[in-house]
Scaffold this motif. Structure first.
Motif, PDB file in Angstrom:
ATOM      1  N   HIS A  11       6.570   3.969   0.138  1.00 38.55           N
ATOM      2  CA  HIS A  11       6.643   5.336  -0.376  1.00 38.55           C
ATOM      3  C   HIS A  11       7.846   5.428  -1.300  1.00 38.55           C
ATOM      4  CE1 HIS A  11       3.639   6.704   2.453  1.00 38.55           C
ATOM      5  NE2 HIS A  11       4.272   5.979   3.361  1.00 38.55           N
ATOM      6  N   LEU A  12       7.698   6.193  -2.354  1.00 43.42           N
ATOM      7  CA  LEU A  12       8.798   6.411  -3.287  1.00 43.42           C
ATOM      8  C   LEU A  12       9.913   7.236  -2.659  1.00 43.42           C
ATOM      9  CD1 LEU A  12       6.567   7.252  -6.356  1.00 43.42           C
ATOM     10  CD2 LEU A  12       7.989   5.214  -6.108  1.00 43.42           C
ATOM     11  N   THR A  13       9.523   8.248  -1.903  1.00 36.56           N
ATOM     12  CA  THR A  13      10.498   9.146  -1.286  1.00 36.56           C
ATOM     13  C   THR A  13      10.720   8.758   0.176  1.00 36.56           C
ATOM     14  OG1 THR A  13       8.838  10.745  -0.545  1.00 36.56           O
ATOM     15  CG2 THR A  13       9.755  11.053  -2.782  1.00 36.56           C
ATOM     16  N   ASN A  14      11.796   9.270   0.742  1.00 34.35           N
ATOM     17  CA  ASN A  14      12.045   9.091   2.162  1.00 34.35           C
ATOM     18  C   ASN A  14      11.231  10.149   2.893  1.00 34.35           C
ATOM     19  OD1 ASN A  14      12.925   9.002   4.784  1.00 34.35           O
ATOM     20  ND2 ASN A  14      15.094   8.919   4.273  1.00 34.35           N
TER      21      ASN A  14
ATOM     22  N   GLY B 142      12.571   4.938  -4.314  1.00 34.67           N
ATOM     23  CA  GLY B 142      11.910   5.103  -5.602  1.00 34.67           C
ATOM     24  C   GLY B 142      11.068   3.885  -5.921  1.00 34.67           C
ATOM     25  N   SER B 143      11.036   3.511  -7.189  1.00 32.78           N
ATOM     26  CA  SER B 143      10.211   2.368  -7.593  1.00 32.78           C
ATOM     27  C   SER B 143      10.699   1.065  -6.970  1.00 32.78           C
ATOM     28  CB  SER B 143      10.145   2.261  -9.112  1.00 32.78           C
ATOM     29  OG  SER B 143      11.436   2.200  -9.668  1.00 32.78           O
ATOM     30  N   ALA B 144      11.958   1.004  -6.562  1.00 31.95           N
ATOM     31  CA  ALA B 144      12.463  -0.198  -5.895  1.00 31.95           C
ATOM     32  C   ALA B 144      11.781  -0.429  -4.553  1.00 31.95           C
ATOM     33  CB  ALA B 144      13.974  -0.114  -5.711  1.00 31.95           C
ATOM     34  N   SER B 145      11.161   0.603  -3.972  1.00 27.77           N
ATOM     35  CA  SER B 145      10.390   0.402  -2.735  1.00 27.77           C
ATOM     36  C   SER B 145       9.322  -0.666  -2.956  1.00 27.77           C
ATOM     37  CB  SER B 145       9.740   1.709  -2.282  1.00 27.77           C
ATOM     38  OG  SER B 145      10.708   2.661  -1.882  1.00 27.77           O
ATOM     39  N   TYR B 146       8.735  -0.682  -4.133  1.00 23.03           N
ATOM     40  CA  TYR B 146       7.690  -1.659  -4.446  1.00 23.03           C
ATOM     41  C   TYR B 146       8.262  -3.073  -4.587  1.00 23.03           C
ATOM     42  CZ  TYR B 146       4.296   2.071  -5.446  1.00 23.03           C
ATOM     43  OH  TYR B 146       3.438   3.141  -5.357  1.00 23.03           O
TER      44      TYR B 146
ATOM     45  N   LEU C 261       0.822  -1.209   0.000  1.00 22.61           N
ATOM     46  CA  LEU C 261       0.000   0.000   0.000  1.00 22.61           C
ATOM     47  C   LEU C 261       0.855   1.258   0.000  1.00 22.61           C
ATOM     48  CD1 LEU C 261      -2.730   1.481   0.279  1.00 22.61           C
ATOM     49  CD2 LEU C 261      -2.530   1.144   2.764  1.00 22.61           C
ATOM     50  N   ASN C 262       0.716   2.039  -1.068  1.00 25.82           N
ATOM     51  CA  ASN C 262       1.212   3.405  -1.089  1.00 25.82           C
ATOM     52  C   ASN C 262      -0.032   4.276  -1.002  1.00 25.82           C
ATOM     53  OD1 ASN C 262       2.177   5.959  -1.563  1.00 25.82           O
ATOM     54  ND2 ASN C 262       3.611   5.330  -3.164  1.00 25.82           N
TER      55      ASN C 262
END
Length: 143
Positions: free
Chosen positions: A100-103, A128-132, A73-74
Motif C-alpha cells: 500500500h502507498l499509505t500507512n 509511497g512508491s517505495a513500498s513497491y 499486490l496492491n
C-alpha cells in the motif's frame, strides 16, 4: 533472467496522480511502473498490470501461480473485503507481498484489517512508491 514478478494493482489505482493527491500524492501508476522496472533491472522481469475488476485480478493470480511468478499486490479497497483474492493467493500457491502507498493503520478503522495479509509473505505500507521497490527486494530475497 528467470525470475518474473507480477505487480498487480487493483481498483482505482489507475487514478493515481489525480485521485486525492493530499492522500496519495501526484505520482502516477505509470511513474511507479517505471520506478519498479528500473529497480528490478537485471534481477527480474516485471509484469505490471492494473484492473478495476476483482475477477481479472483473481485470474492473473492464478496465472502467476501456474507460471511460478512472485506477486506484488496492491489490491486497493479489495484488500479489506475480498475473500476471492485471499483464496486465489492461497490456492495458486504464489509468493505474494501485499503493498500500500499509505500507512493503512493511520487511516480509517475499516482499512486496518486485511483479508489477504494472512496468506501473503508480508505486508509493506506507508512508504509511497517505495513500498513497491521494497516489495521487489523482499520477494527476490525469499528462499
Amino acid at each position: 533472467m528467470s525470475t518474473t514478478l507480477l505487480v498487480l494493482n487493483g481498483p482505482n489505482l489507475n487514478l493515481l496522480g489525480t485521485r486525492e493527491p493530499a492522500t496519495y500524492g501526484t505520482t502516477t501508476l505509470g511513474d511507479i511502473e517505471a520506478l519498479v522496472r528500473k529497480h528490478a533491472a537485471g534481477r527480474a522481469e516485471i509484469l505490471f498490470e492494473q484492473s478495476n475488476h476483482e475477477g481479472e485480478l483473481v485470474g492473473r493470480i492464478h496465472d502467476a501461480g501456474r507460471e511460478g511468478h512472485g506477486v506484488i499486490l496492491n489490491a486497493g479497497a479489495l484488500t479489506h473485503t475480498s475473500l476471492a483474492l485471499r483464496d486465489a493467493i492461497s490456492g495458486a500457491g504464489v509468493s505474494a507481498i501485499e503493498v500500500h502507498l499509505t500507512n493503512v493503520h493511520r487511516r480509517e478503522d475499516f482499512r486496518h484489517h486485511s483479508m489477504i495479509a494472512a496468506v501473503c509473505k508480508g505486508v509493506i505500507c506507508g512508504f509511497g512508491s517505495a513500498s513497491y521497490t521494497l516489495a521487489v527486494d523482499a520477494l527476490l530475497g525469499l528462499d
